[in-house]
Design a protein around this motif. Structure first.
Motif, PDB file in Angstrom:
ATOM      1  N   ASP A 179      24.234  37.745  30.748  1.00 47.84           N
ATOM      2  CA  ASP A 179      25.122  38.739  31.349  1.00 47.84           C
ATOM      3  C   ASP A 179      26.237  38.150  32.199  1.00 47.84           C
ATOM      4  N   VAL A 180      26.316  36.834  32.273  1.00 44.71           N
ATOM      5  CA  VAL A 180      27.306  36.200  33.155  1.00 44.71           C
ATOM      6  C   VAL A 180      28.727  36.648  32.824  1.00 44.71           C
ATOM      7  N   THR A 181      29.053  36.778  31.550  1.00 37.02           N
ATOM      8  CA  THR A 181      30.428  37.114  31.176  1.00 37.02           C
ATOM      9  C   THR A 181      30.796  38.557  31.497  1.00 37.02           C
ATOM     10  N   LYS A 182      29.844  39.374  31.889  1.00 37.04           N
ATOM     11  CA  LYS A 182      30.146  40.752  32.292  1.00 37.04           C
ATOM     12  C   LYS A 182      30.744  40.805  33.700  1.00 37.04           C
ATOM     13  N   TYR A 183      30.698  39.706  34.416  1.00 41.87           N
ATOM     14  CA  TYR A 183      31.156  39.670  35.804  1.00 41.87           C
ATOM     15  C   TYR A 183      32.445  38.862  35.909  1.00 41.87           C
ATOM     16  N   GLU A 184      33.363  39.364  36.706  1.00 42.40           N
ATOM     17  CA  GLU A 184      34.657  38.703  36.864  1.00 42.40           C
ATOM     18  C   GLU A 184      34.491  37.270  37.353  1.00 42.40           C
ATOM     19  N   ARG A 185      33.577  37.052  38.308  1.00 44.17           N
ATOM     20  CA  ARG A 185      33.386  35.702  38.822  1.00 44.17           C
ATOM     21  C   ARG A 185      32.881  34.769  37.727  1.00 44.17           C
ATOM     22  N   GLY A 186      32.018  35.251  36.882  1.00 47.89           N
ATOM     23  CA  GLY A 186      31.535  34.443  35.775  1.00 47.89           C
ATOM     24  C   GLY A 186      32.656  34.055  34.828  1.00 47.89           C
ATOM     25  N   ARG A 187      33.498  35.018  34.492  1.00 49.79           N
ATOM     26  CA  ARG A 187      34.615  34.725  33.585  1.00 49.79           C
ATOM     27  C   ARG A 187      35.596  33.745  34.219  1.00 49.79           C
ATOM     28  N   GLU A 188      35.831  33.879  35.523  1.00 47.91           N
ATOM     29  CA  GLU A 188      36.731  32.950  36.221  1.00 47.91           C
ATOM     30  C   GLU A 188      36.225  31.511  36.124  1.00 47.91           C
ATOM     31  N   PRO A 198      20.918  36.632  51.189  1.00 48.19           N
ATOM     32  CA  PRO A 198      20.633  36.318  49.783  1.00 48.19           C
ATOM     33  C   PRO A 198      21.603  35.243  49.297  1.00 48.19           C
ATOM     34  N   SER A 199      21.088  34.257  48.589  1.00 48.26           N
ATOM     35  CA  SER A 199      21.884  33.091  48.213  1.00 48.26           C
ATOM     36  C   SER A 199      22.998  33.457  47.241  1.00 48.26           C
ATOM     37  N   GLN A 200      24.182  32.898  47.467  1.00 46.50           N
ATOM     38  CA  GLN A 200      25.240  32.980  46.461  1.00 46.50           C
ATOM     39  C   GLN A 200      25.188  31.775  45.532  1.00 46.50           C
ATOM     40  N   SER A 201      24.305  30.818  45.837  1.00 42.52           N
ATOM     41  CA  SER A 201      24.132  29.639  44.998  1.00 42.52           C
ATOM     42  C   SER A 201      22.749  29.061  45.243  1.00 42.52           C
ATOM     43  N   ASN A 202      22.405  28.089  44.421  1.00 43.73           N
ATOM     44  CA  ASN A 202      21.159  27.360  44.599  1.00 43.73           C
ATOM     45  C   ASN A 202      21.366  25.967  44.036  1.00 43.73           C
ATOM     46  N   GLY A 203      20.867  24.971  44.724  1.00 40.50           N
ATOM     47  CA  GLY A 203      21.058  23.606  44.254  1.00 40.50           C
ATOM     48  C   GLY A 203      22.353  23.007  44.748  1.00 40.50           C
ATOM     49  N   CYS A 204      22.589  21.742  44.398  1.00 35.15           N
ATOM     50  CA  CYS A 204      23.683  21.016  45.016  1.00 35.15           C
ATOM     51  C   CYS A 204      24.127  19.877  44.119  1.00 35.15           C
ATOM     52  N   THR A 205      25.420  19.551  44.175  1.00 35.84           N
ATOM     53  CA  THR A 205      25.922  18.408  43.434  1.00 35.84           C
ATOM     54  C   THR A 205      25.647  17.096  44.152  1.00 35.84           C
ATOM     55  N   ILE A 217      34.193  25.268  43.549  1.00 39.69           N
ATOM     56  CA  ILE A 217      33.955  25.760  42.191  1.00 39.69           C
ATOM     57  C   ILE A 217      34.511  27.164  42.007  1.00 39.69           C
ATOM     58  N   CYS A 218      34.294  28.020  43.002  1.00 45.54           N
ATOM     59  CA  CYS A 218      34.758  29.407  42.894  1.00 45.54           C
ATOM     60  C   CYS A 218      34.936  29.982  44.287  1.00 45.54           C
ATOM     61  N   ASP A 219      35.304  31.270  44.363  1.00 49.02           N
ATOM     62  CA  ASP A 219      35.642  31.907  45.639  1.00 49.02           C
ATOM     63  C   ASP A 219      34.484  32.646  46.289  1.00 49.02           C
ATOM     64  N   LEU A 279      32.827  35.561  51.106  1.00 48.09           N
ATOM     65  CA  LEU A 279      31.860  35.835  52.172  1.00 48.09           C
ATOM     66  C   LEU A 279      32.482  35.624  53.542  1.00 48.09           C
ATOM     67  N   ILE A 280      33.285  34.581  53.695  1.00 46.13           N
ATOM     68  CA  ILE A 280      33.976  34.365  54.967  1.00 46.13           C
ATOM     69  C   ILE A 280      34.904  35.535  55.265  1.00 46.13           C
ATOM     70  N   GLY A 281      35.572  36.048  54.242  1.00 41.83           N
ATOM     71  CA  GLY A 281      36.421  37.225  54.427  1.00 41.83           C
ATOM     72  C   GLY A 281      35.628  38.453  54.811  1.00 41.83           C
ATOM     73  N   LEU A 282      34.450  38.627  54.220  1.00 40.05           N
ATOM     74  CA  LEU A 282      33.595  39.766  54.562  1.00 40.05           C
ATOM     75  C   LEU A 282      33.198  39.731  56.026  1.00 40.05           C
ATOM     76  N   TYR A 283      32.738  38.592  56.500  1.00 42.89           N
ATOM     77  CA  TYR A 283      32.266  38.522  57.890  1.00 42.89           C
ATOM     78  C   TYR A 283      33.410  38.565  58.888  1.00 42.89           C
ATOM     79  N   ARG A 284      34.590  38.202  58.453  1.00 46.19           N
ATOM     80  CA  ARG A 284      35.763  38.386  59.309  1.00 46.19           C
ATOM     81  C   ARG A 284      35.950  39.864  59.636  1.00 46.19           C
ATOM     82  N   GLU A 285      35.549  40.747  58.709  1.00 44.17           N
ATOM     83  CA  GLU A 285      35.730  42.191  58.885  1.00 44.17           C
ATOM     84  C   GLU A 285      34.557  42.870  59.579  1.00 44.17           C
TER      85      GLU A 285
END
Length: 358
Positions: free
Chosen positions: A21-30, A92-99, A167-169, A174-180
């Motif tokens: 389902d990743v391609t159903k989401y704008e962030r996935g397509r980006e 809730p995590s927006q990611s998991n793991g690390c480079t 990698i992505c926004d 999230l920083i923008g969300l908490y600013r508000e």
């Protein structure tokens, strides 16, 4: 002139594992558009990739996976968990793991043998949950050790947000969300300097915690991270850009001369940090916790680090809240280490508040 490590030094994406389902989401397509030449491998779940996850995987591919593999999926369990130390809540995590590949990292103990970055593309759902959760909390009734004014949300429990932001926004959003949000701020620890984040305009609603340890030890165990001097050098810039800048002295590792090396690190901080950054500085002090299974894995790709991380003569078994058999320094050793380092901070960095030490 310091060489600024960039995300290109860490990532060269050749393979992308993705849930259907990743391609159903704008962030996935980006993200897929950003890496047009990467091979796409569809998987049922970001947790179920046999060639990556599970201690039966190939240790020879440990660092290759870190650099060349990206995983895209959906965050399923979207909940906030209470926390009591550097934040009030674990988001809730927006990611998991690390480079990056710090040899003491606990995430491989939880997720499996290799843990390249997994990005969750349903960021709008995650942000919606966080907004509603913060609204339910209302105004924070009184100051506490975590923050004098706001509810604090940890967003980087399972990865490094500074690397994710290249990698992505997700992190920028999230920083923008908490600013508000009027009653909440976010926090995360990092070992990677991403100067693009200086443009995110957090307006003091994001607390970034630069993880620091003595140079000699960092070069051994902080594999693929930004050098310590570069982390310190950028702290003034991040504060000027609107971040609350803290540090994390972690993990504290025992070896011959360990305390002298911390003294030298503190002197460097005194020399580099300006008065504005010093005035708002706070830290957490965390001694090393290791794991017997991770020790066996590390022997396959980085045995030199295990010479300092695995010290059975001064370590004891500690069972985690999830039942994992970890090891930490024996009570008397740890007590002495904490006391000595706390005293050093109070003496050399009197402006730096110690949020907690253990």
């Amino acid at each position: 002139m310091l060489h600024q490590k960039t995300i290109d030094d860490l990532l060269s994406i050749h393979q992308i594992y993705l849930e259907p389902d990743v391609t159903k989401y704008e962030r996935g397509r980006e993200i897929l558009t950003k890496y047009p030449h990467a091979e796409h491998i569809e998987v049922e779940s970001h947790w179920k990739i046999p060639e990556l996850f599970g201690f039966e995987g190939s240790v020879d591919d440990w660092l290759w996976n870190k650099k060349n593999v990206l995983i895209l999926g959906l965050k399923k369990g979207i909940v906030c968990r209470p926390n009591t130390r550097s934040s009030h809540w674990i988001a809730p995590s927006q990611s998991n793991g690390c480079t990056m590949s710090c040899s003491y990292c606990y995430v491989p103990r939880r997720k499996g043998f290799a843990n390249p970055i997994s990005i969750f593309v349903n960021i709008e759902q995650i942000m919606g949950h966080l907004r509603r959760h913060a609204e339910r909390q209302g105004t924070k009734p009184e100051p506490d050790e975590t923050d004098p004014e706001y509810w604090v949300y940890e967003i980087g429990e399972n990865g490094d947000c500074s690397a994710d932001a290249a990698i992505c926004d997700n992190v920028k959003d999230l920083i923008g969300l908490y600013r508000e949000l009027p009653n909440a701020k976010l926090t995360f620890a990092t070992k990677f300097v991403n100067r693009e984040m200086l443009s995110y305009d957090p307006q003091l609603k994001t607390r970034i915690r630069f993880s620091l340890m003595p140079h000699q030890m960092s070069r051994l165990v902080d594999v693929r991270t930004t050098p310590i001097s570069e982390r310190i050098a950028v702290m003034n810039d991040f504060h000027e850009a609107g971040y609350e800048v803290n540090v994390s002295f972690a993990p504290v590792i025992y070896y011959d001369g360990w305390l002298d090396d911390w003294h030298a690190l503190f002197e460097e901080m005194n020399d580099v940090l300006n008065e504005q950054t010093k005035a708002q500085l706070a830290t957490e002090i965390i001694c090393l916790t290791h794991n017997d299974r991770l020790h066996e894995v590390n022997l396959g790709w980085h045995p030199k680090a295990e010479e300092v991380l695995w010290k059975p003569e001064i370590q004891q078994v500690k069972y985690s809240q999830t039942g994992q058999r970890n090891v930490r320094y024996k009570n008397n050793v740890k007590r002495e280490m904490v006391t000595e380092l706390v005293d050093a901070v109070k003496t050399q960095l009197p402006y730096c508040k110690i949020r907690y030490a253990f």
